[in-house]
Design a protein around this motif. Structure first.
Motif, mmCIF file in Angstrom:
data_model
loop_
_atom_site.group_PDB
_atom_site.id
_atom_site.type_symbol
_atom_site.label_atom_id
_atom_site.label_comp_id
_atom_site.label_asym_id
_atom_site.label_seq_id
_atom_site.Cartn_x
_atom_site.Cartn_y
_atom_site.Cartn_z
ATOM 1 N N THR A 1 0.848 -1.193 0.000
ATOM 2 C CA THR A 1 0.000 0.000 0.000
ATOM 3 C C THR A 1 0.885 1.246 0.000
ATOM 4 O O THR A 1 1.779 1.382 0.849
ATOM 5 C CB THR A 1 -0.897 0.008 1.245
ATOM 6 O OG1 THR A 1 -1.646 -1.213 1.288
ATOM 7 C CG2 THR A 1 -1.845 1.196 1.217
ATOM 8 N N PRO A 2 0.666 2.176 -0.934
ATOM 9 C CA PRO A 2 1.557 3.350 -1.020
ATOM 10 C C PRO A 2 1.249 4.367 0.082
ATOM 11 O O PRO A 2 0.216 4.328 0.752
ATOM 12 C CB PRO A 2 1.238 3.919 -2.404
ATOM 13 C CG PRO A 2 -0.169 3.509 -2.652
ATOM 14 C CD PRO A 2 -0.335 2.176 -2.008
ATOM 15 N N PHE A 3 2.170 5.302 0.244
ATOM 16 C CA PHE A 3 2.003 6.393 1.200
ATOM 17 C C PHE A 3 1.191 7.510 0.542
ATOM 18 O O PHE A 3 1.342 7.813 -0.645
ATOM 19 C CB PHE A 3 3.363 6.946 1.634
ATOM 20 C CG PHE A 3 4.035 6.119 2.697
ATOM 21 C CD1 PHE A 3 3.612 6.199 4.013
ATOM 22 C CD2 PHE A 3 5.084 5.270 2.383
ATOM 23 C CE1 PHE A 3 4.226 5.448 4.999
ATOM 24 C CE2 PHE A 3 5.697 4.525 3.354
ATOM 25 C CZ PHE A 3 5.274 4.602 4.664
ATOM 26 N N GLN A 4 0.338 8.162 1.377
ATOM 27 C CA GLN A 4 -0.442 9.327 0.957
ATOM 28 C C GLN A 4 -0.212 10.456 1.962
ATOM 29 O O GLN A 4 0.166 10.211 3.116
ATOM 30 C CB GLN A 4 -1.943 8.997 0.869
ATOM 31 C CG GLN A 4 -2.271 7.805 -0.019
ATOM 32 C CD GLN A 4 -2.039 8.087 -1.495
ATOM 33 O OE1 GLN A 4 -1.901 9.256 -1.908
ATOM 34 N NE2 GLN A 4 -1.980 7.026 -2.291
ATOM 35 N N THR A 5 -0.445 11.684 1.508
ATOM 36 C CA THR A 5 -0.293 12.855 2.378
ATOM 37 C C THR A 5 -1.671 13.397 2.730
ATOM 38 O O THR A 5 -2.506 13.626 1.837
ATOM 39 C CB THR A 5 0.549 13.942 1.692
ATOM 40 O OG1 THR A 5 1.819 13.392 1.349
ATOM 41 C CG2 THR A 5 0.744 15.133 2.625
ATOM 42 N N ARG B 1 0.122 14.943 7.172
ATOM 43 C CA ARG B 1 0.740 13.743 7.767
ATOM 44 C C ARG B 1 0.729 12.622 6.734
ATOM 45 O O ARG B 1 -0.222 12.471 5.980
ATOM 46 C CB ARG B 1 -0.024 13.322 9.008
ATOM 47 C CG ARG B 1 0.572 12.111 9.720
ATOM 48 C CD ARG B 1 -0.322 11.662 10.854
ATOM 49 N NE ARG B 1 -0.464 12.708 11.855
ATOM 50 C CZ ARG B 1 -1.250 12.613 12.925
ATOM 51 N NH1 ARG B 1 -1.983 11.510 13.102
ATOM 52 N NH2 ARG B 1 -1.317 13.588 13.795
ATOM 53 N N ALA B 2 1.814 11.795 6.724
ATOM 54 C CA ALA B 2 1.911 10.665 5.794
ATOM 55 C C ALA B 2 1.175 9.461 6.375
ATOM 56 O O ALA B 2 1.309 9.145 7.555
ATOM 57 C CB ALA B 2 3.367 10.323 5.528
ATOM 58 N N PHE B 3 0.412 8.805 5.540
ATOM 59 C CA PHE B 3 -0.292 7.601 5.960
ATOM 60 C C PHE B 3 -0.458 6.701 4.738
ATOM 61 O O PHE B 3 -0.372 7.146 3.597
ATOM 62 C CB PHE B 3 -1.666 7.952 6.547
ATOM 63 C CG PHE B 3 -2.620 8.542 5.567
ATOM 64 C CD1 PHE B 3 -3.601 7.772 4.951
ATOM 65 C CD2 PHE B 3 -2.553 9.902 5.221
ATOM 66 C CE1 PHE B 3 -4.476 8.319 4.036
ATOM 67 C CE2 PHE B 3 -3.429 10.451 4.308
ATOM 68 C CZ PHE B 3 -4.391 9.665 3.720
ATOM 69 N N ARG B 4 -0.630 5.409 5.001
ATOM 70 C CA ARG B 4 -0.796 4.447 3.907
ATOM 71 C C ARG B 4 -2.274 4.331 3.533
ATOM 72 O O ARG B 4 -3.124 4.109 4.385
ATOM 73 C CB ARG B 4 -0.251 3.068 4.313
ATOM 74 C CG ARG B 4 1.275 3.019 4.427
ATOM 75 C CD ARG B 4 1.764 1.595 4.658
ATOM 76 N NE ARG B 4 3.192 1.524 4.771
ATOM 77 C CZ ARG B 4 4.049 1.423 3.755
ATOM 78 N NH1 ARG B 4 3.562 1.392 2.509
ATOM 79 N NH2 ARG B 4 5.337 1.371 3.958
ATOM 80 N N PRO C 1 -4.727 3.328 -0.326
ATOM 81 C CA PRO C 1 -4.717 3.150 -1.799
ATOM 82 C C PRO C 1 -5.135 4.412 -2.554
ATOM 83 O O PRO C 1 -4.829 4.538 -3.740
ATOM 84 C CB PRO C 1 -5.712 2.013 -2.025
ATOM 85 C CG PRO C 1 -6.590 2.014 -0.819
ATOM 86 C CD PRO C 1 -5.742 2.471 0.316
ATOM 87 N N ALA C 2 -5.819 5.348 -1.897
ATOM 88 C CA ALA C 2 -6.266 6.571 -2.577
ATOM 89 C C ALA C 2 -5.965 7.771 -1.681
ATOM 90 O O ALA C 2 -5.932 7.649 -0.447
ATOM 91 C CB ALA C 2 -7.768 6.508 -2.877
ATOM 92 N N PRO C 3 -5.738 8.963 -2.262
ATOM 93 C CA PRO C 3 -5.473 10.154 -1.432
ATOM 94 C C PRO C 3 -6.707 10.564 -0.643
ATOM 95 O O PRO C 3 -7.830 10.216 -0.977
ATOM 96 C CB PRO C 3 -5.077 11.212 -2.465
ATOM 97 C CG PRO C 3 -5.663 10.746 -3.753
ATOM 98 C CD PRO C 3 -5.666 9.259 -3.696
#
Length: 351
Positions: free
Chosen positions: A316-320, A326-329, A331-333
């Protein structure tokens, strides 16, 4: 000036029993009363130990219990250097007189204990417990005298006949029967406390492994192995084989060729760093063909298993977060968990 004579030596020679030999050593044996060590002839006349090793063994045997007998400690006591002392200790260890073992103390510290045995051959046999002094034989009980039977008096004529009294039984004491002997089991043999590292010459040796054989000695493998062995002396002149040796070693080389070994690799494995002088080339090649045999190449199925792609795992990618950065994992922003909970609380309060 006249030749000086040692009167004490002359007197001692006169006390030597028997005629004096015309050549060789003459022993003048004087008994020791203190400060002496008993050394066996098996050590003093050992045919395989050097004089340095015998002297070091006598020095160690004369030291008290707990004395330091390391290389540096012996070098401080003797005139020999550390290298000669180390070589002498290795000789004594090879012949069973000396043993160095590692022991762990209750505190966890590991120390080296040096054990010296003055008769290592006696430890190869289990020792029997010392027998006590013979017990004196118990005297047999004296026979109990048996009282003689009572004699009845002669009958006296009486005017009237009288009835004779019944006989009274007489109890004769007899000796008690001896107690049955309980068989005593022989003591179990105890394990030897000192086992030399070098096995005795009479110890059985492990059987040698046979020369490797190919699964099928085809004519092509036979020709290739024969040509390889016949041409081996051109690359290594000290390895010269007879015709019988070549025929005997052909299956071993064929087994290597069957396992996809290249001729130059086989030649390097068989001829590199031979012993000097090389007395038996065929025996050397037999040993190396047997002990250095490479493994069989993997099959097609094994290679297919290696080339099979491994399963991939989705990461699962990181999102802002759009509110607090704050950075969090995810699948969508969008927003992080805290911001979502805050927004939900505000919406519930406004409602």
């Amino acid at each position: 000036m006249d030749t000086q004579h040692n009167t004490a030596l002359t007197r001692a020679l006169a006390e030597v029993p028997g005629p004096l030999p015309t050549s060789g050593v003459i022993h003048i044996t004087l008994p020791h009363t203190d400060r002496f060590t008993v050394v066996g002839n098996h050590l003093a006349q050992h045919p395989d130990l050097s004089c340095t090793a015998v002297g070091i063994a006598v020095r160690i045997q004369s030291l008290p219990q707990g004395a330091k007998v390391g290389i540096k400690a012996l070098a401080a006591r003797c005139r020999e250097g550390e290298k000669r002392i180390a070589a002498a200790l290795r000789e004594l260890e090879a012949h069973g007189y000396l043993r160095r073992v590692r022991d762990r103390l209750p505190s966890g510290r590991i120390i080296t204990r040096t054990v010296f045995c003055n008769r290592p051959t006696a430890l190869l046999h289990p020792r029997r417990p010392a027998e006590g002094p013979p017990q004196p034989a118990k005297p047999e009980p004296a026979p109990t005298p048996v009282p003689a039977p009572m004699q009845q008096p002669a009958p006296v004529p009486a005017p009237a006949p009288m009835q004779e009294p019944a006989p009274v039984p007489v109890c004769i004491p007899t000796a008690a029967p001896p107690a049955p002997e309980v068989p005593v089991a022989p003591p179990a043999p105890s394990a030897p406390l000192f086992v030399p590292r070098v096995p005795p010459p009479t110890a059985p040796k492990a059987p040698r492994r046979p020369l490797p054989q190919p699964s099928e000695l085809t004519p092509e493998l036979d020709r290739a192995a024969t040509a390889f062995l016949s041409d081996l002396h051109r690359h290594a002149p000290q390895v010269t084989l007879s015709e019988d040796d070549v025929r005997r070693l052909v299956p071993g080389v064929a087994a290597w060729l069957e396992r996809a070994a290249r001729p130059d690799a086989i030649r390097r494995a068989l001829t590199d760093d031979p012993p000097q002088p090389l007395k038996h080339p065929a025996k050397l090649l037999t040993y190396r063909l047997t002990e250095l045999l490479p493994p069989a190449p993997p099959g097609v199925d094994d290679l297919a298993t290696l080339d099979r792609p491994r399963p991939r795992f989705t990461v699962t990618p990181f999102q802002t977060c759009e509110d607090c950065d704050r950075a969090f994992r995810s699948p969508a922003p969008g927003h992080c968990r805290d911001c979502r909970e805050t927004r939900a609380a505000y919406a519930q309060a406004a409602a």
